[in-house]
Design a protein around this motif. Structure first.
Motif, PDB file in Angstrom:
ATOM      1  N   LEU A  11      -7.012 -12.525   2.785  1.00  0.00           N
ATOM      2  CA  LEU A  11      -6.788 -11.415   3.704  1.00  0.00           C
ATOM      3  C   LEU A  11      -7.279 -10.111   3.091  1.00  0.00           C
ATOM      4  O   LEU A  11      -6.987  -9.802   1.941  1.00  0.00           O
ATOM      5  CB  LEU A  11      -5.294 -11.294   4.028  1.00  0.00           C
ATOM      6  N   CYS A  12      -8.052  -9.359   3.879  1.00  0.00           N
ATOM      7  CA  CYS A  12      -8.379  -7.972   3.570  1.00  0.00           C
ATOM      8  C   CYS A  12      -7.823  -7.123   4.708  1.00  0.00           C
ATOM      9  O   CYS A  12      -7.616  -7.615   5.822  1.00  0.00           O
ATOM     10  CB  CYS A  12      -9.878  -7.765   3.426  1.00  0.00           C
ATOM     11  N   MET A  13      -7.596  -5.857   4.452  1.00  0.00           N
ATOM     12  CA  MET A  13      -6.901  -5.039   5.437  1.00  0.00           C
ATOM     13  C   MET A  13      -7.308  -3.584   5.303  1.00  0.00           C
ATOM     14  O   MET A  13      -8.077  -3.206   4.412  1.00  0.00           O
ATOM     15  CB  MET A  13      -5.387  -5.149   5.235  1.00  0.00           C
ATOM     16  N   LYS A  41      -7.768  -7.264   8.906  1.00  0.00           N
ATOM     17  CA  LYS A  41      -6.857  -6.727   9.918  1.00  0.00           C
ATOM     18  C   LYS A  41      -6.486  -5.292   9.566  1.00  0.00           C
ATOM     19  O   LYS A  41      -6.242  -4.968   8.402  1.00  0.00           O
ATOM     20  CB  LYS A  41      -5.588  -7.589   9.970  1.00  0.00           C
ATOM     21  N   ALA A  42      -6.429  -4.431  10.584  1.00  0.00           N
ATOM     22  CA  ALA A  42      -6.052  -3.031  10.401  1.00  0.00           C
ATOM     23  C   ALA A  42      -4.544  -2.852  10.567  1.00  0.00           C
ATOM     24  O   ALA A  42      -3.934  -3.470  11.442  1.00  0.00           O
ATOM     25  CB  ALA A  42      -6.794  -2.158  11.407  1.00  0.00           C
ATOM     26  N   PHE A  43      -3.970  -1.980   9.733  1.00  0.00           N
ATOM     27  CA  PHE A  43      -2.542  -1.684   9.788  1.00  0.00           C
ATOM     28  C   PHE A  43      -2.313  -0.182   9.636  1.00  0.00           C
ATOM     29  O   PHE A  43      -3.179   0.553   9.154  1.00  0.00           O
ATOM     30  CB  PHE A  43      -1.786  -2.379   8.640  1.00  0.00           C
ATOM     31  N   THR A  44      -1.109   0.254   9.990  1.00  0.00           N
ATOM     32  CA  THR A  44      -0.613   1.556   9.592  1.00  0.00           C
ATOM     33  C   THR A  44       0.746   1.342   8.944  1.00  0.00           C
ATOM     34  O   THR A  44       1.259   0.206   8.926  1.00  0.00           O
ATOM     35  CB  THR A  44      -0.518   2.533  10.778  1.00  0.00           C
ATOM     36  N   THR A  45       1.329   2.394   8.370  1.00  0.00           N
ATOM     37  CA  THR A  45       2.616   2.232   7.693  1.00  0.00           C
ATOM     38  C   THR A  45       3.366   3.560   7.640  1.00  0.00           C
ATOM     39  O   THR A  45       2.755   4.627   7.659  1.00  0.00           O
ATOM     40  CB  THR A  45       2.422   1.707   6.264  1.00  0.00           C
ATOM     41  N   ARG A  46       4.686   3.450   7.579  1.00  0.00           N
ATOM     42  CA  ARG A  46       5.543   4.602   7.312  1.00  0.00           C
ATOM     43  C   ARG A  46       6.154   4.516   5.918  1.00  0.00           C
ATOM     44  O   ARG A  46       6.966   5.364   5.546  1.00  0.00           O
ATOM     45  CB  ARG A  46       6.647   4.690   8.368  1.00  0.00           C
ATOM     46  N   ALA A  51       3.912  -0.714   1.220  1.00  0.00           N
ATOM     47  CA  ALA A  51       2.680  -1.333   1.708  1.00  0.00           C
ATOM     48  C   ALA A  51       1.746  -1.670   0.548  1.00  0.00           C
ATOM     49  O   ALA A  51       1.166  -2.765   0.501  1.00  0.00           O
ATOM     50  CB  ALA A  51       1.987  -0.395   2.696  1.00  0.00           C
ATOM     51  N   ILE A  52       1.591  -0.746  -0.395  1.00  0.00           N
ATOM     52  CA  ILE A  52       0.733  -1.014  -1.549  1.00  0.00           C
ATOM     53  C   ILE A  52       1.346  -2.104  -2.423  1.00  0.00           C
ATOM     54  O   ILE A  52       0.641  -2.965  -2.946  1.00  0.00           O
ATOM     55  CB  ILE A  52       0.506   0.277  -2.363  1.00  0.00           C
ATOM     56  N   GLY A  53       2.668  -2.089  -2.562  1.00  0.00           N
ATOM     57  CA  GLY A  53       3.329  -3.168  -3.289  1.00  0.00           C
ATOM     58  C   GLY A  53       3.104  -4.513  -2.637  1.00  0.00           C
ATOM     59  O   GLY A  53       2.977  -5.543  -3.315  1.00  0.00           O
ATOM     60  N   GLY A  54       3.045  -4.528  -1.311  1.00  0.00           N
ATOM     61  CA  GLY A  54       2.784  -5.764  -0.582  1.00  0.00           C
ATOM     62  C   GLY A  54       1.398  -6.316  -0.854  1.00  0.00           C
ATOM     63  O   GLY A  54       1.203  -7.537  -0.875  1.00  0.00           O
ATOM     64  N   ILE A  55       0.422  -5.442  -1.040  1.00  0.00           N
ATOM     65  CA  ILE A  55      -0.933  -5.885  -1.382  1.00  0.00           C
ATOM     66  C   ILE A  55      -0.891  -6.689  -2.681  1.00  0.00           C
ATOM     67  O   ILE A  55      -1.471  -7.776  -2.783  1.00  0.00           O
ATOM     68  CB  ILE A  55      -1.875  -4.676  -1.520  1.00  0.00           C
ATOM     69  N   ARG A  56      -0.165  -6.143  -3.653  1.00  0.00           N
ATOM     70  CA  ARG A  56      -0.051  -6.824  -4.939  1.00  0.00           C
ATOM     71  C   ARG A  56       0.756  -8.122  -4.817  1.00  0.00           C
ATOM     72  O   ARG A  56       0.351  -9.175  -5.292  1.00  0.00           O
ATOM     73  CB  ARG A  56       0.636  -5.881  -5.941  1.00  0.00           C
ATOM     74  N   ALA A  57       1.906  -8.028  -4.163  1.00  0.00           N
ATOM     75  CA  ALA A  57       2.833  -9.160  -4.110  1.00  0.00           C
ATOM     76  C   ALA A  57       2.306 -10.331  -3.299  1.00  0.00           C
ATOM     77  O   ALA A  57       2.573 -11.492  -3.626  1.00  0.00           O
ATOM     78  CB  ALA A  57       4.177  -8.698  -3.534  1.00  0.00           C
ATOM     79  N   LEU A  58       1.542 -10.060  -2.240  1.00  0.00           N
ATOM     80  CA  LEU A  58       1.063 -11.109  -1.346  1.00  0.00           C
ATOM     81  C   LEU A  58      -0.352 -11.577  -1.662  1.00  0.00           C
ATOM     82  O   LEU A  58      -0.890 -12.439  -0.974  1.00  0.00           O
ATOM     83  CB  LEU A  58       1.145 -10.629   0.112  1.00  0.00           C
ATOM     84  N   GLY A  59      -0.960 -10.988  -2.686  1.00  0.00           N
ATOM     85  CA  GLY A  59      -2.301 -11.409  -3.060  1.00  0.00           C
ATOM     86  C   GLY A  59      -3.361 -11.007  -2.069  1.00  0.00           C
ATOM     87  O   GLY A  59      -4.397 -11.672  -1.951  1.00  0.00           O
TER      88      GLY A  59
END
Length: 272
Positions: A11-13, A41-46, A51-59
């Protein structure tokens, strides 16, 4: 044949305050054309840190970063490429086994376009704008050897700050300013309420030797149309958005598409 998503799909985002479709269409077109097991996939975040931690944690393999997150992400990554360090702003994160490295492919794209178009470094420039993208553009010109120019911005605080970082002077307006190279890094000319507006006065365009408009949609802004009608060399926002997206694609996949395929992906992504 339609590709299927499976457990091995990478996944790239993207993260943006206002997610768009260009990156999603461009990247997924290339994944399919090259039969790469990726999806975008495009996302937004509050909650940016989460969100950045999720990039690391989910690979998650890679993430494009857009406004308003480009500077706030600096403290959330593990290392910073010189392209991002040069302007203290990032637009791309690459995840290598949990190590997040940040890049700025906007900066890389503009530096490349300056070289491709053979812009003379002795040309005085006028750059309109003082936001995050303006920083990438101004610093790319600074590092390419341009020394004479003005940041034209109504916001004195951000205008002066960008002028100091880039080594140019600040002005609130064009007034009697003459410049050989006009650079628009504002929403003027973008699809929406300002799409029919010219980023610089007609006489300034007539006096200039070249024009550069970072607005990508539409690719033919009023500034680009006028400059072309006057026989001036131009660089368009479509040139920038495509080139920076190609560099992101290469960082994520390690594959560099050929020019014909890039052109097809760009046409697809810009057709919405």
């Amino acid at each position: 044949m339609t590709r299927s998503i499976n457990r091995d799909t990478r996944l790239c985002m993207s993260l943006s305050g206002r997610p768009g479709n260009f990156g999603t269409r461009f990247q997924n077109f290339l994944y399919e054309a090259l039969d790469l097991n990726y999806v975008y996939k495009a996302f937004t975040t509050r909650d940016l840190p989460a969100a950045i931690g999720g990039i690391r944690a989910l690979g998650i393999r890679g993430c494009a970063i857009s406004m308003p997150f480009k500077e706030a992400c600096m403290a959330l990554v593990d290392s910073i490429d010189e392209s991002a360090a040069a302007i203290a702003s990032i637009n791309t994160i690459v995840n290598d086994d949990g190590h997040l490295r940040a890049y700025n492919t906007d900066y890389i794209a503009v530096r490349s376009l300056i070289e491709q178009h053979g812009l003379a470094t002795d040309m005085p420039l006028a750059l309109r704008g003082s936001g995050g993208m303006a920083k990438a553009v101004a610093c790319a010109f600074r590092d390419a050897g341009f020394r004479h120019g003005h940041i034209v911005a109504r916001n004195e605080a951000t205008g002066r700050q960008l002028a100091e970082v880039s080594g140019f002077a600040w002005r609130a307006d064009m007034a009697d300013l003459r410049a050989d190279l006009l650079i628009n890094v504002t929403p003027i000319g973008m699809e929406g309420p300002e799409q029919d507006q010219l980023a610089f006065e007609r006489d300034a365009v007539e006096r200039a030797r070249a024009a550069f408009d970072v607005v990508a949609l539409p690719p033919q802004t009023p500034l680009i149309k006028l400059a072309r009608s006057l026989g001036k060399p131009v660089i368009t926002g479509a040139d920038v958005i495509v080139l920076q997206a190609v560099e992101q694609f290469v960082l994520y996949t390690g594959v560099r598409p050929d020019e014909a395929l890039i052109a097809r992906a760009a046409a697809h992504a810009l057709s919405f």
